[in-house]
Design a protein around this motif. Structure first.
Motif, short mmCIF file in Angstrom:
data_model
loop_
_atom_site.label_atom_id
_atom_site.label_comp_id
_atom_site.label_asym_id
_atom_site.label_seq_id
_atom_site.Cartn_x
_atom_site.Cartn_y
_atom_site.Cartn_z
N GLN A 54 0.84 -1.20 0.00
CA GLN A 54 0.00 0.00 0.00
C GLN A 54 0.87 1.25 0.00
O GLN A 54 0.59 2.22 -0.70
CB GLN A 54 -0.92 -0.01 1.22
CG GLN A 54 -2.05 -1.01 1.11
CD GLN A 54 -2.88 -1.08 2.37
OE1 GLN A 54 -2.37 -0.91 3.47
NE2 GLN A 54 -4.17 -1.33 2.22
N CYS A 67 1.13 4.21 -2.71
CA CYS A 67 0.99 5.60 -2.28
C CYS A 67 2.12 6.45 -2.87
O CYS A 67 1.88 7.51 -3.43
CB CYS A 67 1.01 5.64 -0.75
SG CYS A 67 0.86 7.27 -0.05
N TYR A 124 1.62 6.81 -6.57
CA TYR A 124 0.54 7.76 -6.88
C TYR A 124 1.08 9.19 -6.90
O TYR A 124 0.70 10.00 -7.73
CB TYR A 124 -0.57 7.61 -5.83
CG TYR A 124 -1.75 8.54 -6.02
CD1 TYR A 124 -2.87 8.14 -6.74
CD2 TYR A 124 -1.75 9.81 -5.45
CE1 TYR A 124 -3.96 8.98 -6.90
CE2 TYR A 124 -2.84 10.67 -5.60
CZ TYR A 124 -3.94 10.24 -6.32
OH TYR A 124 -5.01 11.09 -6.48
N ILE A 161 -3.98 3.49 4.97
CA ILE A 161 -3.71 3.94 3.61
C ILE A 161 -4.31 5.31 3.27
O ILE A 161 -3.65 6.16 2.70
CB ILE A 161 -4.10 2.86 2.57
CG1 ILE A 161 -3.68 3.29 1.17
CG2 ILE A 161 -5.58 2.51 2.62
CD1 ILE A 161 -3.65 2.18 0.15
N ALA A 162 -5.53 5.56 3.68
CA ALA A 162 -6.18 6.83 3.32
C ALA A 162 -5.69 8.00 4.15
O ALA A 162 -6.01 9.15 3.87
CB ALA A 162 -7.69 6.70 3.46
N TRP A 194 -6.43 11.45 -3.32
CA TRP A 194 -5.78 10.25 -2.79
C TRP A 194 -6.63 9.59 -1.71
O TRP A 194 -6.73 8.37 -1.62
CB TRP A 194 -4.38 10.57 -2.25
CG TRP A 194 -3.82 9.48 -1.41
CD1 TRP A 194 -3.61 9.50 -0.06
CD2 TRP A 194 -3.41 8.18 -1.84
NE1 TRP A 194 -3.10 8.31 0.37
CE2 TRP A 194 -2.97 7.47 -0.70
CE3 TRP A 194 -3.37 7.54 -3.09
CZ2 TRP A 194 -2.49 6.16 -0.77
CZ3 TRP A 194 -2.90 6.23 -3.15
CH2 TRP A 194 -2.47 5.56 -2.01
N SER A 247 -7.55 5.98 -2.51
CA SER A 247 -6.92 4.91 -1.73
C SER A 247 -7.97 4.01 -1.09
O SER A 247 -7.77 2.80 -0.97
CB SER A 247 -6.01 5.50 -0.66
OG SER A 247 -6.78 6.29 0.23
N LYS A 307 -8.31 -0.08 -1.74
CA LYS A 307 -7.98 -0.84 -0.54
C LYS A 307 -8.21 -2.34 -0.72
O LYS A 307 -7.37 -3.16 -0.36
CB LYS A 307 -8.84 -0.35 0.61
CG LYS A 307 -8.10 -0.23 1.91
CD LYS A 307 -8.99 0.45 2.91
CE LYS A 307 -8.57 0.09 4.31
NZ LYS A 307 -9.45 0.67 5.29
N THR A 340 -11.43 7.69 -10.72
CA THR A 340 -10.80 6.70 -9.85
C THR A 340 -10.47 5.45 -10.67
O THR A 340 -9.39 4.90 -10.58
CB THR A 340 -11.76 6.32 -8.71
OG1 THR A 340 -12.15 7.51 -8.06
CG2 THR A 340 -11.08 5.40 -7.72
#
Ligand code: ZN
Length: 178
Positions: A20, A24, A27, A57-58, A97, A101, A105, A131
């Motif tokens: 993840q 990130c 991204y 992650i978020a 993001w 994210s 997930k 997305t």
């Protein structure tokens, strides 16, 4: 079981995994999401851990050490807006993001085992067009890391039809009796 697997099992899927984190960084094009510098990136929490933010992650974005320590426990946007390298586009990318994210997930989740496959409820998923585009972008960029997960069609239409027929019949019966 490896210690990594054990850790994963213990923490569940809500905590940030290596994959993840890699997604990130990817991204944000391997650069600090605030100032754009590349180099060593740290895990910056949009919502500070002290304010119940999570290592999830978020809530995590890549930031250079300088931005990370300058931001400290400030709210990210109000801090960011005061920086000379602030741009609306960068702020938007960070905001995107958060939603993006969350939508990816599940791509990191392991295949459910046979027993967990029995799902009978109807699931409606809504994913914003940009997305989806971003997911494809990631898949195309790193095809090995971004495996295609087969989307299982969970259609509850048969059950729904049977159910509405049942209700219709019941109402009909009641009308007859009354
Ligand atoms: Zn920075």
């Amino acid at each position: 079981m490896s210690s990594e697997a054990q850790k994963k099992r213990h923490d569940g899927q809500s905590k940030l995994t290596e994959k993840q984190w890699a997604a990130c960084i990817d991204y944000f094009d391997s650069s600090c999401c605030y100032c754009g510098k590349s180099g060593k990136l740290t895990k910056d929490h949009l919502q500070p851990l002290k304010q119940k933010g999570e290592l999830e992650i978020a809530n995590v974005v890549p930031a250079c050490a300088s931005c990370n320590s300058s931001k400290k426990d400030n709210q990210w946007l109000s801090w960011f807006q005061k920086q000379e390298f602030y741009t609306k586009d960068k702020a938007k990318l960070i905001q995107k993001w958060i939603t993006f994210s969350l939508s990816i997930k599940e791509l990191f989740e392991e295949e459910p085992s046979e027993s967990e496959m029995v799902i009978s409820k109807e699931v409606t998923k809504q994913i914003a067009p940009d997305t989806t585009a971003a997911i494809f972008w990631l898949k195309n960029r790193k095809p090995n890391e971004w495996r295609d997960k087969k989307e299982t069609e969970l259609s509850g239409s048969v059950d729904v039809n049977a159910r509405s027929q049942e209700i219709k019949d019941r109402i009909k019966g009641r009308l007859k009796d009354g």
